[in-house]
Design an enzyme around this catalytic site. Structure first.
Site, PDB file in Angstrom:
ATOM      1  N   HIS A  68       0.853  -1.186   0.000  1.00  0.00           N
ATOM      2  CA  HIS A  68       0.000   0.000   0.000  1.00  0.00           C
ATOM      3  C   HIS A  68       0.891   1.239   0.000  1.00  0.00           C
ATOM      4  O   HIS A  68       1.939   1.246   0.633  1.00  0.00           O
ATOM      5  CB  HIS A  68      -0.913   0.009   1.234  1.00  0.00           C
ATOM      6  CG  HIS A  68      -2.037   0.983   1.123  1.00  0.00           C
ATOM      7  ND1 HIS A  68      -1.928   2.284   1.520  1.00  0.00           N
ATOM      8  CD2 HIS A  68      -3.297   0.839   0.627  1.00  0.00           C
ATOM      9  CE1 HIS A  68      -3.066   2.910   1.287  1.00  0.00           C
ATOM     10  NE2 HIS A  68      -3.914   2.063   0.734  1.00  0.00           N
ATOM     11  N   GLU A  87      -7.858  -4.955  -0.362  1.00  0.00           N
ATOM     12  CA  GLU A  87      -8.443  -5.745  -1.449  1.00  0.00           C
ATOM     13  C   GLU A  87      -8.415  -7.242  -1.187  1.00  0.00           C
ATOM     14  O   GLU A  87      -9.240  -7.977  -1.706  1.00  0.00           O
ATOM     15  CB  GLU A  87      -7.705  -5.442  -2.758  1.00  0.00           C
ATOM     16  CG  GLU A  87      -7.887  -4.009  -3.184  1.00  0.00           C
ATOM     17  CD  GLU A  87      -7.638  -3.797  -4.657  1.00  0.00           C
ATOM     18  OE1 GLU A  87      -7.051  -4.677  -5.296  1.00  0.00           O
ATOM     19  OE2 GLU A  87      -8.048  -2.748  -5.148  1.00  0.00           O
TER      20      GLU A  87
END
Ligand SMILES: CC(C)(COP(=O)(O)OP(=O)(O)OC[C@H]1O[C@@H](n2cnc3c(N)ncnc32)[C@H](O)[C@@H]1OP(=O)(O)O)[C@@H](O)C(=O)NCCC(=O)NCCS
Length: 518
Positions: A402, A455
């Site tokens: 991320h 996700e």
């Protein structure tokens, strides 16, 4: 060129300070009275040894600590980054922009003689940096504006290094675990959580009738749903929403009062889930399913999609996912919504623009890609060689890493719990793949700190609850529209046109305009 302005020209002084042994409550009161967002913590020689900011107060509140007993030294950031007074403002901005600090103590002298002489805000430094000629500042604004603070917001924030994010003053994960999405919606729109069941019901009752698609939009939905060879649900959604805004008579935010804009925002957030489900069903040759007044938000969403009332367990799982994605800092779609609102355009235009930004693969991502990876790996024994090969080839593992989080993504941790409680055949494999991937990434990409992101488990939760893969990103949009609208309301309430500059790097003008060849 005018003489360069230095940090000392921009800093505030005297500085509001605190002692390390003081209580956070006392420091907070001092901040409030002095109307500042941070205090510099000094020792008895006036040396800056820490900084305590409003963010630390939120962190303290989120941890359930008591400000009247907690000590400043426990919550401050120790050894804060400082700047010298004679540094040019542009240079200070260039070196500090990426660090994400809002206030920097100004310290003069060196060694033990270092004294706190002022405090400078990144905002002030940025203002000065931005009015320099473009050629002088070009290298100072990071590409993609990473780390550049472009607005003040009270909607929420993300703290990547701590693995924490919040909506207003509450941890988003705590909200997801304890409140329905309508409460979070109210928190974002009205800056308060409902305190009683009656207040909660009043807000929900305001939403219900707005979930129905008006006839002027319902009439054109079949054509929108069937346009194009491939169904792109977000493209269909933005087209339908454009029609919705026009049919509902949304007017320029510049020309309407807060109540009217709030009303537009309520209707838009309420109708988006209905539009998503109706478009998807129409594309599949099914009749849209009308919303049901006796169903709460998430249960109604699944019902309108699947035509059956979901189990309370699935509705609760989807609701937690939705709450966890309502807002997440100044991401590209949120920024887009604010830029469009800053022009005074109507709320429909801003939301349609935000959906356009979200539809890009670098933003809306695709939780379905993480699920696809699970499918491709297939069985636990294939995980290690598959993952190793992929990373050695230079591929990205979907659902890992991320930009902001360099520790566990708090959304992923929560969704893992949710996915665990739902069970299902994919879960065991997912846990195994996660553990293997984290180990392989640590070995092959040492020091990059790569963990699962939102996700990875979002896909598993949605899949388990029967949401088809092509509706993963639209489902994300169904909750994020609440965050966009909160930002639109905030932008409109204190607006200034967002109009940055670009550096021209083409051939030097003016060149003679050539005649067209015969
Ligand atoms: C999300 C993402 C774009 C953030 O990337 P970023 O902050 O720009 O990080 P970088 O691209 O600078 O990557 C830093 C390093 O980690 C590696 N890395 C980052 N994510 C990785 C992943 N998922 N798998 C393997 N390696 C990864 C990069 O290859 C790079 O290695 P290098 O230093 O050897 O070049 C990235 O982690 C990614 O592509 N993840 C997979 C896609 C995904 O899950 N997206 C959903 C995000 S919510």
């Amino acid at each position: 060129m005018a003489t360069e302005r230095t940090v000392s020209d921009l800093m505030s002084h005297p500085v509001v300070t605190a002692q390390p042994a003081e209580t956070v409550a006392a420091a907070a009161q001092n901040m409030r009275e002095s109307k500042v967002g941070s205090v510099v913590v000094i020792d008895h020689d006036d040396r800056a040894i820490g900084i305590l900011t409003e963010r630390d107060m939120i962190r303290l509140a989120a941890a359930g600590s008591d400000a009247s007993t907690a000590k400043v030294s426990e919550w401050m950031t120790a050894d804060p980054y400082t700047v010298a007074p004679d540094v040019e403002a542009r240079a200070a901005f260039a070196s500090l922009a990426e660090r994400g600090y809002r206030h920097i103590p100004v310290v003069d002298g060196n060694g033990t003689g270092r004294k706190l002489v002022g405090i400078v805000s990144m905002r002030d430094l940025m203002r000065v940096a931005m009015i320099q000629p473009a050629d002088a500042q070009a290298h100072e604004v990071p590409k993609g504006l990473e780390g550049v603070v472009v607005a003040d917001t009270t909607v929420g924030d993300v703290r990547g290094l701590e693995g924490f994010y919040h909506y207003r003053q509450y941890s988003a994960v705590d909200l997801a675990k304890s409140r329905p999405i309508e409460d979070v919606w109210q928190l974002l729109f009205e800056n308060r959580l409902p305190a009683t069941l009656e207040e909660r019901e009043a807000f929900a009752a305001n939403i219900r009738p707005r979930r129905v698609i008006p006839p002027a939009v319902a009439d054109v939905l079949p054509a929108i749903a069937r346009a194009g060879e491939v169904f792109v649900p977000l493209d269909a959604l933005r087209t339908a929403l454009s029609q919705y805004g026009a049919a509902a008579g949304f007017r320029a935010s510049h020309d309407i009062d807060h109540e009217t804009l709030y009303d537009n925002a309520m209707s838009t957030c309420a109708v988006v889930p209905t539009l998503i489900c109706a478009l998807w069903r129409l594309r599949r040759g099914l009749e849209p399913v009308a919303p049901r007044d006796d169903l709460a938000y998430a249960a109604n969403y699944l019902y309108m999609m699947q035509g059956e009332v979901p189990t309370p367990e699935y509705a609760a799982a989807v609701e937690k996912y939705l709450i966890s994605t309502v807002d997440h800092g100044f991401n590209a779609s949120t920024f887009t919504a604010r830029v469009i609102t800053s022009t005074g355009a109507d709320l429909g235009a801003a939301v349609v623009g935000a959906i356009g930004a979200l539809s890009g693969p670098l933003h809306g991502g695709a939780p379905s890609r993480a699920l696809q990876m699970l499918d491709e790996i297939g069985t636990a024994d294939r995980a290690e060689p598959w993952l190793r090969d992929a990373v050695e080839r230079g591929d990205r593992l979907m659902g890992f890493g991320h930009r902001v989080y360099k520790t566990d993504d708090p959304r992923s941790l929560m969704l893992r719990e949710v996915a665990d409680s739902l069970g299902g055949d994919k879960m065991e494999l997912a846990r195994h793949i996660e553990a293997t991937a984290v180990r392989v990434l640590d070995e092959l990409k040492p020091g990059r700190r790569l963990y699962t992101n939102v996700e990875f488990y979002a896909g598993i939760v949605m899949d388990r609850c029967g949401i088809p893969r092509e509706l993963f990103t639209p489902t994300f949009a169904a909750s994020r529209v609440i965050g966009w609208c909160a930002h639109i309301l905030e932008q409109a309430a204190d607006n200034r046109l967002i109009r940055p500059s670009a550096q021209y790097v083409g051939p030097p003008p003016p060149q003679p305009v050539p005649a067209i060849a015969p």
